[in-house]
Design a protein around this motif. Structure first.
Motif, PDB file in Angstrom:
ATOM      1  N   ARG A 244       1.099  -1.485  -0.253  1.00 24.70           N
ATOM      2  CA  ARG A 244      -0.096  -0.062  -0.278  1.00 24.70           C
ATOM      3  C   ARG A 244       1.152   1.365   0.131  1.00 24.70           C
ATOM      4  NH1 ARG A 244      -4.038  -3.661   2.875  1.00 24.70           N
ATOM      5  NH2 ARG A 244      -2.782  -2.781   5.414  1.00 24.70           N
ATOM      6  N   ILE A 245       2.225   1.374   0.224  1.00 20.86           N
ATOM      7  CA  ILE A 245       2.944   2.497   0.539  1.00 20.86           C
ATOM      8  C   ILE A 245       4.059   2.500  -0.706  1.00 20.86           C
ATOM      9  CG2 ILE A 245       4.791   3.787   1.300  1.00 20.86           C
ATOM     10  CD1 ILE A 245       3.054   3.018   4.102  1.00 20.86           C
ATOM     11  N   LYS A 246       4.035   3.471  -1.408  1.00 21.67           N
ATOM     12  CA  LYS A 246       4.819   3.853  -2.756  1.00 21.67           C
ATOM     13  C   LYS A 246       6.064   3.952  -2.340  1.00 21.67           C
ATOM     14  CE  LYS A 246       1.161   4.624  -6.454  1.00 21.67           C
ATOM     15  NZ  LYS A 246       0.590   5.018  -7.383  1.00 21.67           N
ATOM     16  N   ALA A 247       6.090   4.795  -1.116  1.00 24.30           N
ATOM     17  CA  ALA A 247       7.516   5.754  -0.679  1.00 24.30           C
ATOM     18  C   ALA A 247       7.441   6.624   0.328  1.00 24.30           C
ATOM     19  CB  ALA A 247       7.852   6.917  -2.286  1.00 24.30           C
ATOM     20  N   LEU A 248       8.288   6.783   0.930  1.00 17.54           N
ATOM     21  CA  LEU A 248       8.423   6.680   2.194  1.00 17.54           C
ATOM     22  C   LEU A 248      10.086   7.792   2.747  1.00 17.54           C
ATOM     23  CD1 LEU A 248       8.110   3.490   4.189  1.00 17.54           C
ATOM     24  CD2 LEU A 248       6.349   5.879   4.425  1.00 17.54           C
ATOM     25  N   PRO A 261      11.163  15.973  -1.216  1.00 18.44           N
ATOM     26  CA  PRO A 261      11.723  15.361  -2.833  1.00 18.44           C
ATOM     27  C   PRO A 261      12.842  13.846  -2.828  1.00 18.44           C
ATOM     28  CG  PRO A 261      11.910  17.508  -2.130  1.00 18.44           C
ATOM     29  CD  PRO A 261      11.757  16.367  -1.326  1.00 18.44           C
ATOM     30  N   ARG A 262      13.214  13.739  -2.186  1.00 18.25           N
ATOM     31  CA  ARG A 262      14.873  12.408  -2.098  1.00 18.25           C
ATOM     32  C   ARG A 262      13.430  11.243  -2.510  1.00 18.25           C
ATOM     33  NH1 ARG A 262      17.528  12.648   3.502  1.00 18.25           N
ATOM     34  NH2 ARG A 262      18.588  11.317   2.888  1.00 18.25           N
ATOM     35  N   VAL A 263      12.844  11.267  -2.696  1.00 18.44           N
ATOM     36  CA  VAL A 263      12.054   9.215  -2.474  1.00 18.44           C
ATOM     37  C   VAL A 263      11.237   9.683  -3.855  1.00 18.44           C
ATOM     38  CG1 VAL A 263      12.003   8.811  -0.067  1.00 18.44           C
ATOM     39  CG2 VAL A 263      10.287  10.352  -1.110  1.00 18.44           C
ATOM     40  N   LEU A 264      11.040  10.931  -4.803  1.00 15.77           N
ATOM     41  CA  LEU A 264      10.086  11.509  -5.885  1.00 15.77           C
ATOM     42  C   LEU A 264      10.676  10.596  -7.221  1.00 15.77           C
ATOM     43  CD1 LEU A 264       8.462  14.211  -4.406  1.00 15.77           C
ATOM     44  CD2 LEU A 264       8.088  12.469  -4.248  1.00 15.77           C
ATOM     45  N   THR A 341      10.621  18.023 -10.201  1.00 16.70           N
ATOM     46  CA  THR A 341      10.887  17.673  -8.342  1.00 16.70           C
ATOM     47  C   THR A 341      11.746  18.569  -7.295  1.00 16.70           C
ATOM     48  OG1 THR A 341      12.161  15.394 -10.159  1.00 16.70           O
ATOM     49  CG2 THR A 341      12.184  15.318  -8.017  1.00 16.70           C
ATOM     50  N   GLY A 342      10.459  18.465  -6.665  1.00 18.53           N
ATOM     51  CA  GLY A 342      10.524  18.893  -5.081  1.00 18.53           C
ATOM     52  C   GLY A 342       9.179  18.919  -4.594  1.00 18.53           C
TER      53      GLY A 342
END
Length: 364
Positions: A244-248, A261-264, A341-342
């Motif tokens: 269920r989690i795409k990024a943290l 932004p570090r995980v995008l 990205t930001g």
């Protein structure tokens, strides 16, 4: 033949006996952190860990190292040393879980000018407690007594942790898409970042660490500022494994603006509404005392959110319910827009002490 005084290591200020006594004193704390894959015995030259015994089939190893920063100075100034070890573990294991990894084991480095058994034991007790909360084994460490390197009563800490994630299940943020939702998970306070500014404001404004905290009169200011960093491992791992989690993003130095932004991926811009949650009283107090601009708050502190998760719109309700069931407080705080990205944090005249609408922008 050389004559004259015969020198020993003790003459130089290093007590091997004290070091041995310390290792024996903390052995029970270390054993209490044992978990499948590690027996958490100490005293050897290294530690073994068996990933298969921990339940992994084809794991990728993930490593993280960190410290506690100048929060240590508050512990030293207040004489309260039993929680900075939790901070040390938290800063490392929270960095592991955001990559989808389960923390497996932890090692610490404790350095001081003169080993004081009570102080060192309290610190390691906190480290062991942090490992227990995170579910990882404390498998070793280094206690360095270095006369002349540190002032009386001073010490420094560093931590190192290794985790594992099954190949293909690691979180990289590559699947984040425009329209995804941002969920902020509450912090326990300042965690372990921004303390150079916190301490500066406390000193300049003449606040006594042993006096009541202006934002929490049930505790002293020193005690309130030493509230340990929240460890999110056990709450987040089930959600990660459920897909269920795409990024943290772990919100550390750089605050919300620079950590999200570090995980995008490229082309994804996080937009956060500061009115989506209440700025905790400790942050509001510090902002008033230091006359800190809202944008500076967003790029320096976690502002009440220790983690930010990116989830698909259809997974929001289930994720919020699971986090609540695990004891976390979470809020929908924004979404992913198209753009550079930001991250942009916005607020109106009613948020974060601002007299007018504001926004703070960071482009990675």
């Amino acid at each position: 033949m050389t004559t004259g005084k015969s020198y020993s290591y003790a003459d130089a200020g290093v007590s091997i006996a004290a070091g041995n006594t310390f290792v024996k004193a903390i052995s029970s704390l270390v054993k209490a952190t044992a978990r499948p894959g590690a027996d958490a015995e100490i005293g050897g030259f290294g530690a073994f860990f068996d990933p298969k015994a921990a339940g992994f089939n084809d794991p990728l190893l993930v490593a993280a190292t960190d410290g506690v920063g100048t929060k240590l100075k508050l512990a030293i100034d207040t004489g309260k040393h039993d929680t900075v070890g939790i901070d040390l573990v938290a800063m490392c294991v929270n960095d592991l879980v955001v990559q989808g990894a389960e923390p497996l084991f932890f090692l610490d480095y404790f350095a001081t000018g003169k080993l004081e058994q009570g102080v060192a034991s309290a610190v390691v007790a906190g480290i062991a407690e942090g490992c227990r909360i995170a579910g990882c084994a404390l498998v070793g460490g280094e206690t360095a007594e270095m006369p002349g390197m540190y002032g009386a009563g001073d010490y420094d800490l560093a931590g190192f942790s290794v985790g594992a994630v099954e190949r293909g299940q690691q979180l990289t943020g590559e699947h984040v898409a425009v329209g995804d939702v941002l969920i902020g998970i509450a912090s326990s306070g300042f965690h372990s970042n921004g303390y150079s500014l916190v301490r500066r404001i406390v000193a300049d404004k003449g606040h006594a660490l042993d006096g009541p905290a202006p934002f929490d009169t049930a505790r002293s200011l020193g005690e309130a500022l030493l509230t340990p960093t929240r460890i999110y491992v056990k709450a987040l791992l089930p959600e990660i494994r459920a897909g269920r989690i795409k990024a943290l993003a772990h919100i550390t130095g750089g605050g919300l603006l620079e950590n999200v932004p570090r995980v995008l991926p490229k082309g994804a811009h996080a937009r956060i509404d500061s009115g989506a949650w209440a700025l905790p009283s400790a942050f509001a107090w510090l902002q008033r005392e230091g006359n800190i601009a809202a944008g500076e708050m967003a790029r320096t502190f976690n502002c009440g959110l220790g983690m930010v998760a990116v989830v698909a719109p259809g997974d929001v309700e289930a994720t919020l319910a699971a986090l609540a069931a695990s004891g976390e407080t979470a809020h929908v705080i924004g979404a992913i827009d198209a753009g550079d990205t930001g991250c942009t944090v916005v607020g109106n005249a009613e948020t974060w002490g601002s007299r007018e609408a504001w926004e703070a922008v960071h482009v990675a």
